[in-house]
Write a protein that holds these residues in place. Structure first.
Motif, mmCIF file in Angstrom:
data_model
loop_
_atom_site.group_PDB
_atom_site.id
_atom_site.type_symbol
_atom_site.label_atom_id
_atom_site.label_comp_id
_atom_site.label_asym_id
_atom_site.label_seq_id
_atom_site.Cartn_x
_atom_site.Cartn_y
_atom_site.Cartn_z
ATOM 1 N N THR A 122 0.842 -1.192 0.000
ATOM 2 C CA THR A 122 0.000 0.000 0.000
ATOM 3 C C THR A 122 0.883 1.250 0.000
ATOM 4 O O THR A 122 2.075 1.195 0.325
ATOM 5 N N HIS A 123 0.279 2.367 -0.347
ATOM 6 C CA HIS A 123 1.021 3.628 -0.300
ATOM 7 C C HIS A 123 1.409 3.954 1.144
ATOM 8 O O HIS A 123 2.471 4.550 1.382
ATOM 9 N N SER B 212 1.017 -4.704 -5.741
ATOM 10 C CA SER B 212 0.259 -3.570 -6.258
ATOM 11 C C SER B 212 1.047 -2.863 -7.354
ATOM 12 O O SER B 212 2.171 -2.397 -7.133
ATOM 13 N N VAL C 270 1.713 0.935 -6.383
ATOM 14 C CA VAL C 270 2.754 1.115 -5.369
ATOM 15 C C VAL C 270 4.121 0.756 -5.929
ATOM 16 O O VAL C 270 5.120 1.446 -5.682
ATOM 17 N N PRO D 247 -5.226 -8.688 -2.122
ATOM 18 C CA PRO D 247 -4.761 -7.523 -2.891
ATOM 19 C C PRO D 247 -5.365 -7.445 -4.286
ATOM 20 O O PRO D 247 -5.213 -6.432 -4.966
#
Length: 276
Positions: free
Chosen positions: A51-52, A86, A89, A259
């Motif tokens: 994730t960010h 991701s 990301v 995810p």
């Protein structure tokens, strides 16, 4: 550590850790050096940056990236890597210019990385490491899949192996890296079509299931039963599991953790009707 100790100078040694803080990663690096019986790690990867918020934590003051920098100054780590699932990301991590390598799942089924991430890595001079090159065991054309990945911008592929024969087969793919022919590409496309959009990558992030289901393995069983028609193989493995498709209580914890946004409870319900 025992296996590689005498051959240390002939290999590149890589490992990874989940720690997001400098203190945590420093401890992880020390554990790696001790366990692997070495004085340096060639590539140390920040693992599962999904994730960010994860990436922000890594780069924040007191974050894990600080530990990597100090380790490189001390000579215990040579290069920095990042792993994740991701695309957004991973693209941000690559474009930060702070990593030497990026590791992500790529194979003929999960080829969405071709659009932006792999070209960005090429432009930035970031090495690419291909995890899940056989889609967690879903792809049957093994050597062909490895050739596909190694001629589509991936520098290294890391297939899992549990037999000496598999080691030899994979090594052979590396000796003659030729792009797949048009006919071979048709075979690989058929692999993607047969698995469809609801494909479990077996990343394991949905685990643990509060009701005890081995979600990734159950989906593998369903795939081999329903798509490859290896029904005896699938049923034999299903028989030894304590929890089966119908034991899904649909509590939904897995939905938030996947995810890829797969509708896992619905997929379990559908599989319970198929695999009989």
């Amino acid at each position: 550590g025992r296996a590689l100790e005498e051959a240390r100078n002939g290999i590149y040694l890589s490992t990874k850790a989940l720690s997001r803080t400098a203190a945590g990663l420093t401890s992880e690096i020390e554990t790696s050096l001790r366990s692997l019986r070495t004085d340096r790690i060639d590539l140390y990867q920040l693992h599962s940056v999904g994730t960010h918020a994860d990436l922000d934590a890594v780069f924040a003051p007191g974050g894990a990236y600080e530990a990597l920098v100090k380790a490189r100054e001390a000579g215990t780590v040579r290069w920095f890597g990042v792993t994740g699932h991701s695309r957004e990301v991973m693209l941000r991590a690559i474009e930060s210019g702070l990593f030497d390598t990026a590791q992500f799942p790529f194979n003929p089924i999960e080829d969405e990385w071709l659009e932006a991430v792999i070209p960005a890595a090429r432009r930035a001079g970031v090495g690419t490491i291909c995890m899940k090159p056989l889609a967690g065991g879903a792809i049957r054309h093994h050597t062909l899949a490895l050739r596909y990945e190694l001629t589509r911008g991936m520098d290294v592929v890391i297939p899992g192996m549990d037999a000496v024969e598999q080691v030899a087969e994979n090594a052979e793919a590396g000796r003659a890296i030729e792009p797949p022919s048009s006919g071979e590409l048709v075979k690989l496309h058929a692999e993607k079509v047969v698995w469809g959009e609801k494909f479990c990558r077996r990343c394991g992030y949905c685990q643990p299931c509060p009701n005890g289901l081995n979600i990734p393995f159950l989906f593998l069983i369903d795939g081999y039963y329903s798509r490859y028609e290896l029904r005896d193989w699938a049923l034999a493995r299903l028989a030894v599991l304590d929890k089966k498709f119908g034991d899904c209580a649909a509590w939904g914890e897995c939905l938030a953790k996947c995810p890829y946004g797969l509708p896992i409870p619905d997929m379990m319900k559908d599989a319970s009707k198929r695999v009989v």
